[in-house]
Design an enzyme around this catalytic site. Structure first.
Site, mmCIF file in Angstrom:
data_model
loop_
_atom_site.group_PDB
_atom_site.id
_atom_site.type_symbol
_atom_site.label_atom_id
_atom_site.label_comp_id
_atom_site.label_asym_id
_atom_site.label_seq_id
_atom_site.Cartn_x
_atom_site.Cartn_y
_atom_site.Cartn_z
ATOM 1 N N GLU A 27 0.817 -1.206 0.000
ATOM 2 C CA GLU A 27 0.000 0.000 0.000
ATOM 3 C C GLU A 27 0.854 1.261 0.000
ATOM 4 O OE1 GLU A 27 -2.810 2.651 -0.129
ATOM 5 O OE2 GLU A 27 -3.494 0.555 0.050
ATOM 6 N N SER A 44 -5.969 1.862 -5.214
ATOM 7 C CA SER A 44 -5.578 0.498 -4.874
ATOM 8 C C SER A 44 -6.150 -0.538 -5.830
ATOM 9 C CB SER A 44 -6.030 0.178 -3.440
ATOM 10 O OG SER A 44 -5.342 0.997 -2.514
ATOM 11 N N HIS A 90 -1.472 2.795 4.938
ATOM 12 C CA HIS A 90 -2.630 3.538 4.433
ATOM 13 C C HIS A 90 -2.935 4.687 5.393
ATOM 14 C CE1 HIS A 90 -6.647 4.380 2.927
ATOM 15 N NE2 HIS A 90 -6.492 3.466 1.976
ATOM 16 N N ASP A 145 0.868 -0.507 -5.004
ATOM 17 C CA ASP A 145 -0.380 -0.307 -5.735
ATOM 18 C C ASP A 145 -0.375 1.051 -6.437
ATOM 19 O OD1 ASP A 145 -0.466 1.078 -3.312
ATOM 20 O OD2 ASP A 145 -2.583 0.661 -2.920
ATOM 21 N N HIS A 146 0.130 2.051 -5.737
ATOM 22 C CA HIS A 146 0.204 3.418 -6.278
ATOM 23 C C HIS A 146 1.129 4.209 -5.362
ATOM 24 C CE1 HIS A 146 -2.407 4.678 -2.961
ATOM 25 N NE2 HIS A 146 -3.214 3.684 -3.277
#
Length: 639
Positions: free
Chosen positions: A277, A323, A437, A491-492
């Protein structure tokens, strides 16, 4: 002439002017809160952006205030009475207050999404049960956003009440009704033109792409826009449309949507994929040795040490902004464009992916995510991909390790993962991490254990890095470990500190690492080529010895074959593609920008300069790639 309702009309104009005024305040505050990401060179440039933003404000304001305008002008005689005006007051501030808050939410959301709020957020939040907690934590972390909103609304109410409609009883009802109807008709024409952004029938209504016409740097289009416009303009929209730019023969030659590898594998490797994440490349020293960032600090000591024994790619890019985009890109090789594939009407179809490839080879496939089952839409999309097993918070079944907002803490969940996989071999298991996150918390026992950084995410990234270290310590003792290939990526991206990563393309810069303790896979070295998430799927299919054709817009990063490389992502307004030595921007119809490959900030658009033959060919490749993507998504040819 009292029957002609000039008083009410002029006061309506004043009230709408207030909406424009506060939208400009919101635009300024949006830039101010994100000024490190949105570099504007001068005051003149800012005012130019604000001026052109008025067209987008007009559309948003009229979306929200159409009913208020109608209620203000409709001839029902009691319009100017105190009771009716009080009703209008509440209607005006409830509708405008809710819409206005979208902009303030974007002060924070933009830092994570790198784009204005769109209706795609609805597909993200529909699976979440913790929205109240997320909102409260975000408010606590960003108190000035809430304070700014409250102050703006208080000033707005004060200014609204400064000008009041005086009660007037119409004497000539015929004149009253005729004048009202004429004013309503004229206003309706203005409203329709304002919502469209133009009065010409031949001109399509303005959309998010049009904001790019007014800026040199595409990132600044987000300042031209407002969040109400971007949200409402994308409701029930579908940018997925069949297009035809080139012949299929050109696509087969230059895009090569099917790849075929012939690697011979004696014992098929197990595969473990970590999608971490918010793991931006910026945070990891192993991927920044040549970025020449002054006083650079790494927050991933374990990943840095593992990278010394791995094949790493120091110029890797994410293919999406959220995500769920990362999941489709990494596992299925499907990037997200202006509208995300995963939130489109076409996502529920048969998809070839690394999961289906593994299933075809007899692998045991599983997906792990420590959040409540269904969070982020992972369970649903995982079922589409064909995972045989899903393990979430429900299966973990121990809320003592729950972080209170999102998921089970990474450290215990990684241990659960290490001890649960490998019961049947060969296996392919993916874990989507969660502790890095927002709101960027770490367990109480680790408070003060990690070095503080300028960003809130720096401590959680160190916690996830430590969790990875402990995972490998446990995994290394398992019988399946020696014949396993590990992939670590993101994911990013997320929060940004160094100016290098404020550049438009670098906002998609992520780590990509392949590791195996088995030397026969030869996964070592540093590769500086430009690569992307959608290359992971064909690379693993190659390493697993899958000898059938696969549908893939990516390429194997361990193959000796010469394959097309087209790096694709989107800023949610237009597509961005890296081909050869240049970066191209594309709006779905035409190439709008050409930038040198080294111009990652997209500061020098060469679109109006004479083009080389290679650039002309690359521009056709941009259109060809887009055509093939649309054709396969819409016509269900993703298998």
């Amino acid at each position: 002439m009292k029957e002609i309702r000039w008083q009410e009309f002029l006061i309506l104009m004043y009230r709408l002017f207030l909406v424009y005024f506060f939208y400009q305040i919101a635009r300024f505050l949006f830039w101010f809160f994100n000024r490190d990401l949105l570099k504007i060179d001068s005051i003149g440039d800012y005012f130019n952006i604000a001026y052109h933003g008025t067209a987008f404000d007009t559309t948003a304001i009229l979306y929200v205030n159409s009913v208020f305008i109608l209620l203000s002008l409709i001839p029902i005689i009691v319009n100017s009475k105190a009771g009716y005006q009080k009703f209008l007051f509440w209607w005006y501030f409830i509708t405008n207050g809710i819409a206005f808050s979208f902009n303030f939410g974007d002060f924070v959301y933009f830092r994570f999404s790198q784009s204005r709020l769109t209706s795609s957020v609805l597909s993200v939040v529909e699976h979440e049960s913790n929205l109240t907690k997320v909102f409260l934590n975000s408010t606590i972390q960003n108190p000035m956003v809430l304070i700014s909103f409250v102050l703006c609304m208080a000033l707005w109410v004060f200014l609204y009440k400064r000008v009041k409609v005086q009660y007037r009883k119409p004497q000539n009802l015929l004149v009253y009704f005729i004048s009202s109807i004429l004013i309503l008709c004229g206003t309706a024409v203005l409203v329709v033109g304002g919502i469209r952004g133009d009065f010409r029938h031949s001109t399509r209504p303005i959309n998010l792409v049009d904001a790019n016409k007014h800026v040199k740097n595409p990132t600044l289009a987000n300042v031209v826009l407002n969040s109400v416009f971007s949200f409402f303009r994308t409701i029930n929209t579908n940018s997925f449309k069949i297009v035809h730019f080139v012949d299929e023969s050109f696509i087969e030659k230059e895009i090569q949507p099917y790849k075929h590898y012939n690697r011979q594998v004696e014992a098929r490797p197990n595969v473990v994929i970590f999608i971490v994440e918010s793991f931006g490349k910026e945070y990891s020293g192993a991927f920044n040795k040549e970025t020449n960032i002054k006083d650079y600090v790494s927050y991933t000591p374990f990943v840095d040490s593992l990278a010394q024994h791995s094949l790493i790619f120091t110029n890797a890019f994410a293919n999406g902004r959220q995500s769920i985009h990362g999941m489709s890109s990494v596992l299925a090789g499907i990037p997200s464009l202006t509208d995300a594939f995963t939130s489109s009407p076409y996502s529920n179809q048969k998809i070839q992916s690394i999961v289906s490839v593994a299933n075809d080879l007899g692998y045991d496939t599983s997906f792990y995510h420590g959040a409540p089952n269904g969070s982020m839409g992972f369970l649903g999309f995982g079922n589409i991909l064909g995972f045989k097993h899903y393990f979430g918070k429900d299966e973990y079944n121990n809320d003592k390790d729950f972080d209170g907002i999102w998921s089970i803490w990474d450290e215990p969940f990684f241990q659960y993962f290490a001890n649960n996989i490998g019961k049947h071999q060969p296996f392919l298991s993916t874990i989507f991490t969660a502790s890095s996150h927002d709101p960027f918390k770490i367990p109480e026992q680790y408070k003060g254990k990690f070095k503080k950084g300028p960003l809130a995410i720096h401590e959680p990234i160190q916690y996830t890095d430590l969790s990875l270290k402990k995972f490998f310590e446990t995994a290394s003792k398992k019988p399946w470990y020696q014949n396993t290939i590990f992939v670590i990526t993101a994911d990013h991206t997320n929060m940004i500190h160094y100016p290098e990563y404020q550049k438009t393309m670098n906002r998609f810069a992520i780590p990509l690492l392949f590791y195996s303790p088995n030397p026969k896979y030869n996964l070592q070295g540093v590769n500086k080529d430009f690569v992307q998430q959608i290359d992971i799927y064909p690379t693993l299919a190659d390493l697993m010895g899958y000898n059938k054709p696969i549908r893939s817009w990516g390429r194997s990063l361990v193959s000796d074959k010469s394959e097309p490389s087209i790096i694709v992502n989107s800023d949610s307004i237009q597509e961005q593609m890296i081909i050869g030595d240049f970066i191209y921007t594309f709006n779905g119809k035409e190439v709008t920008g050409i930038y040198d490959k080294t111009d990652l900030g997209l500061t020098n658009n060469q679109i109006n300069k004479p083009k080389s033959k290679q650039q002309e060919l690359d521009m056709m490749k941009v259109k060809a790639w887009y055509q093939d993507y649309m054709n396969r998504v819409i016509n269900k040819k993703l298998y």
